[in-house]
Design an enzyme around this catalytic site. Sequence first.
Site, PDB file in Angstrom:
ATOM      1  N   HIS A 196       1.161   3.673   2.071  1.00 55.44           N
ATOM      2  CA  HIS A 196       1.660   4.716   3.177  1.00 55.44           C
ATOM      3  C   HIS A 196       3.211   4.707   3.146  1.00 55.44           C
ATOM      4  O   HIS A 196       4.178   4.089   2.773  1.00 55.44           O
ATOM      5  CB  HIS A 196       1.332   4.115   4.404  1.00 55.44           C
TER       6      HIS A 196
ATOM      7  N   ASP B  66       5.564   4.768   5.320  1.00 47.91           N
ATOM      8  CA  ASP B  66       6.353   3.639   5.962  1.00 47.91           C
ATOM      9  C   ASP B  66       6.494   2.416   5.388  1.00 47.91           C
ATOM     10  O   ASP B  66       6.978   1.507   5.708  1.00 47.91           O
ATOM     11  CB  ASP B  66       6.033   3.297   7.431  1.00 47.91           C
ATOM     12  N   HIS B  67       5.883   2.210   4.069  1.00 40.99           N
ATOM     13  CA  HIS B  67       5.895   1.272   3.266  1.00 40.99           C
ATOM     14  C   HIS B  67       6.724   1.329   1.788  1.00 40.99           C
ATOM     15  O   HIS B  67       7.070   0.238   1.278  1.00 40.99           O
ATOM     16  CB  HIS B  67       4.592   0.427   3.135  1.00 40.99           C
TER      17      HIS B  67
ATOM     18  N   HIS C  26       0.859  -1.168   0.006  1.00 39.56           N
ATOM     19  CA  HIS C  26      -0.123   0.015  -0.135  1.00 39.56           C
ATOM     20  C   HIS C  26       0.874   1.370  -0.170  1.00 39.56           C
ATOM     21  O   HIS C  26       2.080   1.116   0.077  1.00 39.56           O
ATOM     22  CB  HIS C  26      -1.000   0.039   1.102  1.00 39.56           C
TER      23      HIS C  26
ATOM     24  N   HIS D  89      -7.589  -0.549   5.148  1.00 39.61           N
ATOM     25  CA  HIS D  89      -6.736   0.427   5.735  1.00 39.61           C
ATOM     26  C   HIS D  89      -6.254   1.484   4.792  1.00 39.61           C
ATOM     27  O   HIS D  89      -6.469   2.601   5.278  1.00 39.61           O
ATOM     28  CB  HIS D  89      -5.486  -0.532   5.987  1.00 39.61           C
TER      29      HIS D  89
ATOM     30  N   ASP E 180      -0.443  -3.892   6.052  1.00 37.81           N
ATOM     31  CA  ASP E 180      -1.151  -3.255   7.391  1.00 37.81           C
ATOM     32  C   ASP E 180      -2.691  -3.599   7.474  1.00 37.81           C
ATOM     33  O   ASP E 180      -3.555  -2.967   7.976  1.00 37.81           O
ATOM     34  CB  ASP E 180      -0.993  -1.785   7.612  1.00 37.81           C
TER      35      ASP E 180
ATOM     36  N   HIS F 175       4.296  -4.404  10.747  1.00 38.10           N
ATOM     37  CA  HIS F 175       4.621  -4.167  11.926  1.00 38.10           C
ATOM     38  C   HIS F 175       4.851  -5.013  12.938  1.00 38.10           C
ATOM     39  O   HIS F 175       4.060  -6.029  13.040  1.00 38.10           O
ATOM     40  CB  HIS F 175       3.583  -2.927  12.228  1.00 38.10           C
TER      41      HIS F 175
HETATM   42 FE    FE Z   1       2.537   0.854   8.119  1.00 37.27          FE
HETATM   43 ZN    ZN Z   2      -0.049   1.757   6.385  1.00 32.62          ZN
END
Ligand code: FE
Ligand code: ZN
Length: 241
Positions: free
Chosen positions: A57, A59-60, A55, A113, A132, A170
């Site tokens: 985001h 942090d990915h 996805h 998400h 996530d 995570h």
């Molecule tokens: Fe994340």
């Molecule tokens: Zn995420």
Amino acid sequence: MLTIELVPCLSDNYAYLLRDDASNAVGIVDPSEAPPVLKALERHGWTLTHILNTHHHFDHTGGNLPLKEATGAQIVGPKADAHRIPGIDLGVAEGDTVNFGSQTAEIFDIPAHTSGHIAFWFGDARAVFTGDTLFAMGCGRLFEGTPAQMFQAMRKLEALPPETRVYCGHEYTESNGKFALSVEPDNADLQRNMEAVRAARAKGEPTIPSTIGLERATNPFMRAKSVEQLAERRAAKDSFR
Ligand code: FE
Ligand code: ZN
């Protein structure tokens, strides 16, 4: 054989380094940042060929552009979110397959998400990358979707073979487990799993991968009997301390 190695990123993210032993295919799933990934590649003497994003985001996907620039790897991500996946080369959706050396990944659409969230299922290797959406004993927050979509995502994932290893985005397992125990205090599988999780975390070890079988036994969101129950549990988890 598909070799899978955890690459801890940022504070609690995991990226996953993949290598198909029968070819020179080397992939990274959800690189939050480039430096730890480059370090792992260097340690093995491997050249990155694929970047796989579940996805959009940051942090990915934060490592996408620097890794692509350093290695020329191809970036594969959700077609529905192509406009917000940095450097994407190939957009994929439900029913598509991605060739990775001698391995094949099947794509599932699992929005909730984020609206374009996907999973990569490597059937021969019995491994699924859930970003996530599905966490060990938990699920992601509903930022861009509905409880009904998350309920559907859980149905798709629980249908995979129980021995399938679950690689999520995570290290949230221990706090997820505390919430799960508040929902099902008498669930013996959950109690047993939490003991193992606490012991691993006390030693600073990761709790990933889980398995689909273990999630079916312990995950309060996969175990929710209805959309309404999932919605209630998700709302309760949002404010759980
Ligand atoms: Fe994340
Ligand atoms: Zn995420």
